[in-house]
Each structure stands twice: as C-alpha cells, then as structure tokens.
Design an enzyme around this catalytic site. Sequence first.
Site, PDB file in Angstrom:
ATOM      1  N   LEU A 158       0.854  -1.189   0.000  1.00  0.00           N
ATOM      2  CA  LEU A 158       0.000   0.000   0.000  1.00  0.00           C
ATOM      3  C   LEU A 158       0.886   1.235   0.000  1.00  0.00           C
ATOM      4  O   LEU A 158       1.967   1.237   0.600  1.00  0.00           O
ATOM      5  CB  LEU A 158      -0.905   0.018   1.235  1.00  0.00           C
ATOM      6  N   ASP A 159       0.427   2.308  -0.649  1.00  0.00           N
ATOM      7  CA  ASP A 159       1.167   3.566  -0.627  1.00  0.00           C
ATOM      8  C   ASP A 159       1.301   4.064   0.811  1.00  0.00           C
ATOM      9  O   ASP A 159       0.515   3.702   1.692  1.00  0.00           O
ATOM     10  CB  ASP A 159       0.452   4.625  -1.464  1.00  0.00           C
ATOM     11  N   ALA A 160       2.277   4.933   1.027  1.00  0.00           N
ATOM     12  CA  ALA A 160       2.545   5.431   2.377  1.00  0.00           C
ATOM     13  C   ALA A 160       1.310   6.067   3.006  1.00  0.00           C
ATOM     14  O   ALA A 160       1.058   5.906   4.210  1.00  0.00           O
ATOM     15  CB  ALA A 160       3.690   6.437   2.346  1.00  0.00           C
ATOM     16  N   THR A 168      -1.848   5.389   2.318  1.00  0.00           N
ATOM     17  CA  THR A 168      -3.000   4.497   2.313  1.00  0.00           C
ATOM     18  C   THR A 168      -3.007   3.655   3.581  1.00  0.00           C
ATOM     19  O   THR A 168      -1.976   3.166   4.032  1.00  0.00           O
ATOM     20  CB  THR A 168      -2.976   3.581   1.083  1.00  0.00           C
ATOM     21  N   HIS A 225      -0.856   2.781  -8.680  1.00  0.00           N
ATOM     22  CA  HIS A 225      -1.772   3.861  -8.283  1.00  0.00           C
ATOM     23  C   HIS A 225      -3.130   3.708  -8.963  1.00  0.00           C
ATOM     24  O   HIS A 225      -3.740   4.692  -9.403  1.00  0.00           O
ATOM     25  CB  HIS A 225      -1.176   5.226  -8.631  1.00  0.00           C
TER      26      HIS A 225
END
Length: 239
Positions: free
Chosen positions: A101-103, A105, A192
């Site tokens: 997961l993105d930072a 998220t 993304h």
Amino acid sequence: MRLDKFLCKSTQLTRHEACELILAGKVLVNGESVVSPSAQVHENNHIRLEGGQRLTARASRYIMLHKPADTLSSNVDGDHPSVFNFINLEHTSELHIAGRLDADTTGLLLITDDGRWSFNVFNPKYHCEKVYRVYLRDSIEGEIAGEIDAELKARFKQGLDLQGEQALTLPAKLEFVSPKEVLLTITEGRYHQMKRMFARVGNRVNALHREQVGKIKLDMPVGQWRYLTREEIDSIPQY
C-alpha cells in the site's frame, strides 16, 4: 523457494552466510552439491549441510496488520517508518508484504514468508477481490438512496482506459456510501490504480483504506497485528 532462502528459514544463518556455504559446495540437495543460491527447491527435497542432518524449514507465517497512514510497505525505514516496526517477531527479514500500500494508504496489509501464497493473492488471473473505501475530493451527483449514477458504475464495470496502459482495467464494482465516499472492489493491482481510475472520470482520491482481500476482512485497531486463521489462509486459492 530459493535455496539460500530455504537455508535461512531452516537455520539461524544470515542470507550472506547461507550463500557462502552454497557457493563453497557445502549444501547437498537430494545427495548432490548445488552451488547456485538461486536454485529452486521444494519441501519434498532432501536438503542438508555437508555432514549434517536433513534440514526442515520453519512453518510459514501469515499475518494481518492494520497499516497506519504515513508508513512504508517495506522491510526497512525510509522517508516514513516501516510497517515492520509494529511487528515484534524474530526473523522478520524472511517476511514480505503481499500487496503493498502507498505510504498514505491505510488498512489491511498481508505479510507472509510463503511466496506461492502471496503470488496468488494479487495475481489478477485468479480474480481475488480487494475492497477499498475511497474518499473523494468532489461529490458525485445524485441521490444516495436507490440507483446512483448508473453510468459511472457501468464505466467501472466495463473497464477504464488509463493513460500509458494498453489494456482496459478489469471489471470493477462501485458502491456508493455518501456523495464523497465509495467502496471500490477490484481484482488487480496496477500502479496507483484507484487514484488513476477516479482521475479518469474527473475526480480525485483524497484518502484510501483497504478493508478486505478475498474473504479476509480487517478486524482490528490501527497499528495492531495478528496471525491469520487457518480458514483465512485457505481462503486464498492455491493453483
């Protein structure tokens, strides 16, 4: 798995130490010396160090973590702290994240040392559903009760053409919670993807939260972790 990884998982050796022994011809696989650390081995192979007993790998681990915001889906710290700071376990270097997961998220993060299992979790051909709660910049017009913006739902179901991608996104399910909050179910994990999908329809994602992967549902406070149950582990098909 790789031979060097198997050695680390069945002994207290570091990856560097394991590679040195393999390159020196000190590791036997089914009675023969194998000198390639990347050689693929299986649990039914007879693997031992020269002069020693057969090695048995430690049981695989399967973990659920409620990822906080501003943390990295990484084994090491960077611009933000690693999520592994929340897990107090030995041999965390053997673990990897199944679907980063993105930072910024939050939500359900799956962590394991079973590469075959994690491969199937996020391989799009196995159609394992992932459910995200998406908070949007702009309101989506229409009533909240009943059929809402059928055209937008249909576009997500049919697939969107994203910039730089040749193929449409796989069919996705859109459910409306409020004018700026939706649930999005997808079966793939492009770069993304959620942000790009909503940008394609003229909106912007303010925040993302993953709630579910397959039948595995997030059920704990932020920053907490637990081992998956046998039922949860087995809910991911293994082909």
